[in-house]
Design an enzyme around this catalytic site. Structure first.
Site, PDB file in Angstrom:
ATOM      1  N   ASP A 123       6.946  -5.469   3.278  1.00 35.64           N
ATOM      2  CA  ASP A 123       8.109  -6.094   2.637  1.00 35.64           C
ATOM      3  C   ASP A 123       7.961  -7.617   2.737  1.00 35.64           C
ATOM      4  OD1 ASP A 123      11.359  -5.054   2.143  1.00 35.64           O
ATOM      5  OD2 ASP A 123      10.897  -7.193   2.298  1.00 35.64           O
ATOM      6  N   ILE A 124       8.182  -8.288   1.641  1.00 36.03           N
ATOM      7  CA  ILE A 124       7.950  -9.730   1.570  1.00 36.03           C
ATOM      8  C   ILE A 124       9.028 -10.524   2.327  1.00 36.03           C
ATOM      9  CG2 ILE A 124       9.242 -10.263  -0.557  1.00 36.03           C
ATOM     10  CD1 ILE A 124       5.635 -11.314   0.110  1.00 36.03           C
ATOM     11  N   GLU A 128      18.486  -3.449  -4.605  1.00 37.46           N
ATOM     12  CA  GLU A 128      17.814  -4.642  -5.141  1.00 37.46           C
ATOM     13  C   GLU A 128      16.697  -4.259  -6.114  1.00 37.46           C
ATOM     14  OE1 GLU A 128      16.361  -7.411  -2.109  1.00 37.46           O
ATOM     15  OE2 GLU A 128      14.798  -8.052  -3.493  1.00 37.46           O
ATOM     16  N   HIS A 151      11.914   3.586  -2.869  1.00 41.16           N
ATOM     17  CA  HIS A 151      11.068   3.104  -1.766  1.00 41.16           C
ATOM     18  C   HIS A 151      11.729   3.423  -0.439  1.00 41.16           C
ATOM     19  CE1 HIS A 151      13.710  -0.170  -3.106  1.00 41.16           C
ATOM     20  NE2 HIS A 151      13.762  -0.572  -1.848  1.00 41.16           N
ATOM     21  N   HIS A 188      12.035   2.249   3.374  1.00 46.06           N
ATOM     22  CA  HIS A 188      11.810   1.146   4.318  1.00 46.06           C
ATOM     23  C   HIS A 188      11.412   1.745   5.662  1.00 46.06           C
ATOM     24  CE1 HIS A 188      13.989  -2.182   2.106  1.00 46.06           C
ATOM     25  NE2 HIS A 188      14.611  -1.155   1.556  1.00 46.06           N
TER      26      HIS A 188
HETATM   27  P1  AMP Z   1      16.447  -2.546  -1.660  1.00 48.10           P
HETATM   28  O1  AMP Z   1      16.194  -2.308  -3.126  1.00 48.10           O
HETATM   29  O2  AMP Z   1      17.843  -2.977  -1.379  1.00 48.10           O
HETATM   30  O3  AMP Z   1      16.024  -1.354  -0.808  1.00 48.10           O
HETATM   31  O4  AMP Z   1      15.551  -3.775  -1.190  1.00 48.10           O
HETATM   32  C1  AMP Z   1      14.328  -4.084  -1.818  1.00 48.10           C
HETATM   33  C2  AMP Z   1      13.358  -4.618  -0.803  1.00 48.10           C
HETATM   34  O5  AMP Z   1      12.158  -4.970  -1.501  1.00 48.10           O
HETATM   35  C3  AMP Z   1      13.826  -5.870  -0.039  1.00 48.10           C
HETATM   36  O6  AMP Z   1      13.700  -5.638   1.362  1.00 48.10           O
HETATM   37  C4  AMP Z   1      12.874  -6.973  -0.546  1.00 48.10           C
HETATM   38  O7  AMP Z   1      12.557  -7.912   0.459  1.00 48.10           O
HETATM   39  C5  AMP Z   1      11.661  -6.168  -0.975  1.00 48.10           C
HETATM   40  N1  AMP Z   1      10.847  -6.788  -2.028  1.00 48.10           N
HETATM   41  C6  AMP Z   1      11.281  -7.301  -3.204  1.00 48.10           C
HETATM   42  N2  AMP Z   1      10.258  -7.776  -3.931  1.00 48.10           N
HETATM   43  C7  AMP Z   1       9.138  -7.562  -3.195  1.00 48.10           C
HETATM   44  C8  AMP Z   1       7.752  -7.831  -3.385  1.00 48.10           C
HETATM   45  N3  AMP Z   1       7.303  -8.412  -4.513  1.00 48.10           N
HETATM   46  N4  AMP Z   1       6.878  -7.487  -2.419  1.00 48.10           N
HETATM   47  C9  AMP Z   1       7.318  -6.893  -1.283  1.00 48.10           C
HETATM   48  N5  AMP Z   1       8.612  -6.597  -1.044  1.00 48.10           N
HETATM   49  C10 AMP Z   1       9.514  -6.936  -1.980  1.00 48.10           C
END
Ligand code: AMP
Length: 129
Positions: free
Chosen positions: A28-29, A87, A92, A94
């Site tokens: 995760d970035i 988001e 995905h 975590h």
């Molecule tokens: P959520 O959709 O709420 O489960 O969160 C999306 C997750 O994806 C967040 O923790 C972000 O930090 C992560 N994220 C978003 N864009 C990227 C990326 N390009 N590479 C890695 N992680 C990402």
């Protein structure tokens, strides 16, 4: 097309830790904790419970293997698991190496340099079986 599909297609970079035909796992970035990893089905689906039972089980099997690699790599109390997707509307999981409840709350973030992300991803990938 989701940002994760762009990662899967190689259109944007990621710190990859594991991959097979159906799944990819990358750091995760914006991590809650060091080693915070996302496990993503290559087939773009919005919500986890819209997956078929077989797809869901396969995602959990792959996540299990990634979690084992995280346990070997990162000193932590345990690996926390969470599914949100508010988001990025592409399924995905975590996987978060945690030491406290705060590590699961998506508020405290850790900052890593590019070199630290690269090194961490390699260490986890080396422990993935
Ligand atoms: P959520 O959709 O709420 O489960 O969160 C999306 C997750 O994806 C967040 O923790 C972000 O930090 C992560 N994220 C978003 N864009 C990227 C990326 N390009 N590479 C890695 N992680 C990402």
């Amino acid at each position: 097309m989701s940002i994760f599909t762009k990662i899967i297609n190689g259109e944007i970079p990621s710190y990859k830790v594991a991959e097979n035909n159906d799944f990819i796992a990358f750091l995760d970035i914006n991590p809650n904790a060091k080693g915070h990893t996302l496990v993503v089905p290559k087939k773009e689906e919005n919500k986890i419970f819209d997956l078929s039972k077989d797809e869901y089980s396969a995602l959990m099997d792959f996540s299990y293997r990634v979690a084992k690699a995280l346990e070997k790599t990162i000193a932590c109390k345990r690996i926390g698991m969470s599914v949100i997707g508010l988001e990025v509307p592409h399924v995905h999981v975590h996987l978060i190496p945690i030491n406290s409840m705060a590590d699961m709350q998506f508020q405290q973030k850790v900052k890593l340099s590019n070199d630290e992300f690269v090194e961490l991803a390699k260490l986890i990938a080396d422990n993935f079986v």
